[in-house]
Write a protein that holds these residues in place. Structure first.
Motif, short mmCIF file in Angstrom:
data_model
loop_
_atom_site.label_atom_id
_atom_site.label_comp_id
_atom_site.label_asym_id
_atom_site.label_seq_id
_atom_site.Cartn_x
_atom_site.Cartn_y
_atom_site.Cartn_z
N ALA A 135 1.09 -1.39 0.00
CA ALA A 135 0.00 -0.23 0.02
C ALA A 135 0.28 1.22 0.00
O ALA A 135 0.38 2.53 -0.06
N ILE A 152 -8.36 -1.46 1.43
CA ILE A 152 -7.72 -0.80 0.31
C ILE A 152 -7.50 -1.54 -0.87
O ILE A 152 -7.30 -0.97 -2.19
N TRP A 182 -5.72 -0.56 -4.56
CA TRP A 182 -4.84 -0.24 -4.62
C TRP A 182 -3.80 -1.25 -3.97
O TRP A 182 -2.86 -1.36 -4.65
#
Length: 576
Positions: A228, A373, A378
């Motif tokens: 991330a 996420i 992502w």
């Protein structure tokens, strides 16, 4: 004197109508995943409740003092926590639990560290009885001095704290159940210009929010999934600080990746960034040091710790903060006047020292669930599969009569796993693949069998970098790696990982190994994203299976479900 009191009218309903949450008196929270209000409830309880496990339908959270104090440090008060539980609970929330939440959270900040204009660092309290209780504790004897009785502080009382004991005192107070809020501030350190250089890129929203949350809090920990962009968050924190920075990392390869990323993403030049490792000793405005060199002990002292401590740093960055070795904790106890940011994918520590991270690095300032996420695109989605093999009769007998400490190696290193790895590789021809293990003899046997290069702790750093670069570029598509590849290695092209053995039941390791696969690639022709494939090959009816189940706990908590298949079924599907 602080008094905590919660009064609830008898006619007031203490639960939402058909809410998704069940709040129990043992401090567990059960969240019904398929409930239409589950997402909102999860967001409401995330700041203060710790996720324990997350199978398909019911996720279990737990209320702990550390979790509640983390929430308090982040600006959440007991009323907000209680309102969140009442708003989303299906049944009446136990009154005793609400009282306990309020009283636990009220413990944080009852003691505070402050700077006194005359006496320097002091421990002050709004509750004289609490101050009297802690100053009489043998655990903090020697850390405090005389009492301070004047009107400068808005407090019921205060005692002088020896400046060098700021970190040790916070550790001790946390263990006493009275975590101190640190208002003593930070020195700016030696100024040094650092700016982000967004040439064709920009901070992702959660990266910007994470860096802002850290800077607003002064010190603390940012928790983000592998892949991330935690390094980018660290760079953003450095841009906030505008000061000399010490970055602590797990190994030399990671140090060089940090340097490359900082040169690419910030205004820093190569000459401004130094490497402090086993082979190179450079101290520059931004210095990247490995944990190994800092914890090197000679004649009873840590010479490199003393050398680095001499610089006037404005910021300390702890990469993979969940791996901090004990000497780094001791160094950090002496660095409380410096801003500190810890970066990690998980605050799980196998040694149970999460409280030391809280007291010495700082409270959790930002935490983003892995699945959130992933949903934003992502990080890559992952398919997790456990492949179970049966030990051949001869190996099973050797295992049965072996000493307990030898059984895991025997079960992990069965030759049957090599056949399974071959079968899995045949299912993913052309996809960049990592074969990961714990035991060097097993890895070398796999490498010989698969005609693939192997990277272990014995591999020179230059050779490691060469092989990692060849893997990234596509020159080679298969690497056999030991635990040296667990942490801080950026391999964005990896799509498949096959784990044949691990560090017993380490949840940290499982998370990091999956993390090698989660860097998202470019969209596929149909607009979808690549799916990462994570295989764990396990010997059934052995401690190998027991340890695998424990390793998987953290990923299950993050919402990843493991499919279980039999090795024989893999062979049959290949034949068809």
């Amino acid at each position: 004197m602080v008094e905590i009191r919660i009064t609830l009218a008898p006619t007031r309903r203490l639960a939402a109508v058909d809410g998704p949450l069940i709040v129990q008196s043992d401090k567990t929270l059960l969240l019904e995943v398929d409930h239409p209000g589950a997402r909102e409830a999860r967001k409401a309880i995330a700041p203060f409740a710790e996720l324990e496990r997350s199978p398909e339908h019911i996720h279990t959270y737990r209320l702990t003092p550390l979790g509640l104090w983390n929430a308090r440090a982040a600006g959440h008060d007991a009323e907000q926590v209680i309102d969140a539980l009442l708003a989303h609970s299906r049944y009446a929330v136990p009154h005793s639990l609400l009282v306990d939440i309020a009283e636990t959270m009220a413990r944080y900040g009852r003691l505070r560290l402050e700077k006194h204009p005359v006496h320097g660092l002091v421990l002050a309290s709004s509750d004289r009885a609490v101050l009297e209780e802690v100053v009489r504790s043998k655990k903090i004897a020697g850390m405090i001095g005389a009492r301070v009785d004047d009107d400068v502080l808005e407090a019921e009382g205060a005692v002088i704290v020896h400046g060098s004991e700021r970190g040790n005192l916070k550790q001790a107070l946390l263990k006493l159940g009275w975590p101190a809020e640190d208002y003593a501030g930070y020195v700016d350190g030696e100024a040094h210009p650092i700016a982000l250089r967004p040439d064709g890129w920009e901070l992702r929203p959660y990266q910007a929010e994470a860096a802002e949350s850290f800077w607003h809090g002064g010190s603390g920990v940012v928790v983000l999934p592998c892949g991330a962009g935690k390094t980018i968050v660290g760079a953003a924190a450095m841009a906030h600080a505008q000061a000399t920075t010490l970055i602590l990392v797990t190994n030399t390869v990671s140090a060089r990746q940090w340097k490359d990323e900082l040169v690419r993403r910030t205004s820093l030049t190569e000459d401004e960034i130094g490497e402090y490792s086993g082979t190179t000793k450079e101290i520059r405005p931004v210095t990247i040091a490995t944990y190994q060199v800092l914890t090197l002990k000679r004649k009873g002292v840590f010479p490199h710790l003393e050398l680095l401590d001499a610089r006037d740093w404005g910021l300390i960055v702890y990469d993979e903060v969940h791996l901090l070795p004990a000497p780094i904790f001791r160094m950090t106890a002496d660095l409380q006047a410096r801003r500190r940011i810890g970066l990690t994918a998980t605050l799980v520590r196998e040694d149970g020292r999460e409280g030391d991270v809280f007291s010495l690095i700082g409270p959790k300032r930002y935490d983003a669930p892995w699945k959130d996420i992933e949903a934003q695109g992502w990080i890559a989605p992952a398919d997790c599969v456990e492949v179970r093999v049966t030990l051949p009769s001869a190996e099973r007998m050797v295992y049965a009569v072996a000493e307990p400490e030898e059984r895991y190696r025997l079960a992990s290193c069965t030759h049957h796993k090599i056949d399974v790895v071959r079968t899995l590789l045949a299912q993913h021809v052309g996809q960049p693949t990592l074969v990961i293990g714990q035991y060097l003899d097993q890895l070398h046997e796999l490498a010989d069998s698969l005609d693939a290069p192997v990277i272990s702790g014995e591999t020179p750093v230059k050779e490691r970098q060469r092989l990692f670069d060849a893997f990234r570029s596509g020159e080679i598509s298969l690497l056999v790696v030991s635990k040296v590849a667990n942490f801080s290695i950026d391999l964005p092209s990896a799509e498949v990982a096959i784990q044949v053995s691990g560090s017993y039941g380490s949840r940290q390791e499982e998370a990091q190994r999956l993390g090698r696969l989660l860097r998202p690639g470019p969209p596929l022709p149909d607009g979808s994203r690549k799916v990462a494939h994570f295989y764990t090959v396990v010997s059934r009816d052995t401690v190998d299976a027991d340890f695998a189940q424990n390793r998987q706990r953290f990923l299950a908590e993050q919402g990843y479900a493991y499919r279980i298949v039999d090795a024989d079924d893999l062979d049959r599907s290949r034949e068809h």
